[in-house]
Write an enzyme that holds these catalytic residues in place. Sequence first.
Site, PDB file in Angstrom:
ATOM      1  N   HIS A  39      30.744  50.625  53.103  1.00 39.56           N
ATOM      2  CA  HIS A  39      32.117  51.157  53.238  1.00 39.56           C
ATOM      3  C   HIS A  39      33.010  50.200  54.021  1.00 39.56           C
ATOM      4  O   HIS A  39      33.973  50.628  54.654  1.00 39.56           O
ATOM      5  CB  HIS A  39      32.121  52.521  53.923  1.00 39.56           C
ATOM      6  CG  HIS A  39      31.114  53.484  53.377  1.00 39.56           C
ATOM      7  ND1 HIS A  39      31.401  54.336  52.326  1.00 39.56           N
ATOM      8  CD2 HIS A  39      29.806  53.701  53.684  1.00 39.56           C
ATOM      9  CE1 HIS A  39      30.320  55.063  52.050  1.00 39.56           C
ATOM     10  NE2 HIS A  39      29.329  54.675  52.844  1.00 39.56           N
ATOM     11  N   GLU A  81      41.180  33.348  45.402  1.00 40.62           N
ATOM     12  CA  GLU A  81      42.117  34.365  44.911  1.00 40.62           C
ATOM     13  C   GLU A  81      42.338  34.210  43.408  1.00 40.62           C
ATOM     14  O   GLU A  81      42.412  35.191  42.664  1.00 40.62           O
ATOM     15  CB  GLU A  81      43.455  34.261  45.652  1.00 40.62           C
ATOM     16  CG  GLU A  81      43.358  34.722  47.095  1.00 40.62           C
ATOM     17  CD  GLU A  81      44.593  34.369  47.911  1.00 40.62           C
ATOM     18  OE1 GLU A  81      45.717  34.450  47.382  1.00 40.62           O
ATOM     19  OE2 GLU A  81      44.435  33.997  49.089  1.00 40.62           O
ATOM     20  N   LYS A 121      49.515  28.281  57.929  1.00 37.90           N
ATOM     21  CA  LYS A 121      48.686  28.907  56.899  1.00 37.90           C
ATOM     22  C   LYS A 121      47.629  27.990  56.285  1.00 37.90           C
ATOM     23  O   LYS A 121      47.842  26.808  56.081  1.00 37.90           O
ATOM     24  CB  LYS A 121      49.584  29.419  55.769  1.00 37.90           C
ATOM     25  CG  LYS A 121      50.461  30.562  56.207  1.00 37.90           C
ATOM     26  CD  LYS A 121      49.733  31.869  56.177  1.00 37.90           C
ATOM     27  CE  LYS A 121      50.005  32.518  54.847  1.00 37.90           C
ATOM     28  NZ  LYS A 121      49.287  33.749  54.672  1.00 37.90           N
ATOM     29  N   SER A 154      51.162  26.840  53.092  1.00 34.76           N
ATOM     30  CA  SER A 154      52.333  27.616  52.687  1.00 34.76           C
ATOM     31  C   SER A 154      53.542  26.705  52.747  1.00 34.76           C
ATOM     32  O   SER A 154      53.585  25.779  53.549  1.00 34.76           O
ATOM     33  CB  SER A 154      52.510  28.786  53.648  1.00 34.76           C
ATOM     34  OG  SER A 154      53.858  29.193  53.674  1.00 34.76           O
ATOM     35  N   SER A 191      45.796  28.960  11.982  1.00 32.33           N
ATOM     36  CA  SER A 191      44.979  29.061  13.195  1.00 32.33           C
ATOM     37  C   SER A 191      44.585  27.693  13.730  1.00 32.33           C
ATOM     38  O   SER A 191      43.812  27.590  14.687  1.00 32.33           O
ATOM     39  CB  SER A 191      43.716  29.885  12.904  1.00 32.33           C
ATOM     40  OG  SER A 191      42.993  29.325  11.826  1.00 32.33           O
TER      41      SER A 191
END
Length: 456
Positions: free
Chosen positions: A156, A290, A283, A277, A23
Amino acid sequence: MAKMWAGRTDGVIDKLADDFNSSIKFDSRMYKQDILGSMAHASMLGAKNIISSKEANTIIDGLSGILSDIESGKLSIDYTAEDIHMFVEQVLTERIGDVGKKLHTARSRNDQVALDTRMYLRDRTDAIIQKIIELLSAIILKAEEHKTSIMPGYTHLQRAQPITFGHHLMAYAMMFLRDIDRFKDLKKRINICPIGSCALAGTTYDTDRRFEAEKLGFTDIALNSIDGVSDRDFCVEFTSACSILMMHLSRFSEEIILWSSWEFKFIELSDAYTTGSSIMPQKKNSDMAELVRGKTGRVYGDLIGLLTMLKGLPLAYNKDMQEDKEGVFDAADTVDMCLDVFAPMVATMKVLKENMKLAAQKGFINATDLADYLVKKGLPFRSAYKICGQIVGDCIKCGKVLETLEISEYKKYSDLFSEDLYEDISLETCVNKRISEGGTSPESVQKQIDFVKGKL
Ligand code: ARG
């Protein structure tokens, strides 16, 4: 080479089995905790005359030399060793001779590894708390700046009622405040000293477990030696708190990603926290947010892995438990990384409050306030609700909003309507009048900010 535990067997183990069993690739990061723990152990052995004080000092000096040599890079970790505990003991014995072999008296790797992991996670917990505080400070600053910036609040994901951006941000502040609380609370349970539990049953030597615990800054000792070596609740709790924190960061990320889209355009992230991008020149992607959202999944995985590893284990130590470390380390590293980018990403984001206001003007989000207006004039809420619903429906048909519908039109629905309704349904009024505790009015939001500031 034969293992230190050679005796019962010849200690020569198949090469693949040896790699499989080892380990040190991941537990070497606990070298400092291992060495400090061993120094405290040697000093206890000396104090209790289990070894002489001269021997204890030789061991302590040897260990302290190993620590500084690892830290200066003079001594590098030997990754063919079985684990960090064996490595340190081996180098110690090479350096100071046979007296080094006395260190492991009244101790086992089972209580040693539990000790090291607790000491390690204790430090990581403090560091995480510090980083959450930094994030909170960035959030509070933005919230204060935008406590009057009106935006649509959603349920919602449909526009619901006007709120302020400051109010929305403070919802996240509350989550992170709870995260701090959670880490502080679980640290109490991390900070229990297992050393002296030995293999599982305690020891016949006249040890002083409390001496060692105190030396290492623990608040108490594990009161049952079997539990001392088999308890990994603290790993589960730590990873669970990391998971909840990540869930908060992930929800925040999701909103940051939505808000950054052309469809919303509520914020613009600083170039420093976005990417382009390789093909589409226009972009500007919210990759950091993310990734935080994506990494949340792996931290949940760490938690589920741990829980699953532990669920069928008989007492006390089983080698399965070696698998605890990669999970908690990964959770701690991931949380650290995410917090490191998140705080400055929030601090540097540009808030496009004109766009927020524009969005707030389009969704009939003052319809509740229109109903409340009729209630104020004496109508029961349900009846008021129905009338306002009809007005909204008709407005949509003729392309108007509540603010642009003429008073003559309003009067067709109820003669309780008069000119003062426009003041009541202005977005500013809607927000400013929500003075209930915790509500969206700037003064309520300021109270929330002051509360969090006080906590920090
Ligand atoms: N490397 C081991 C672990 O991480 C240390 C404890 C080994 N104990 C044992 N009885 N083999 O769990």
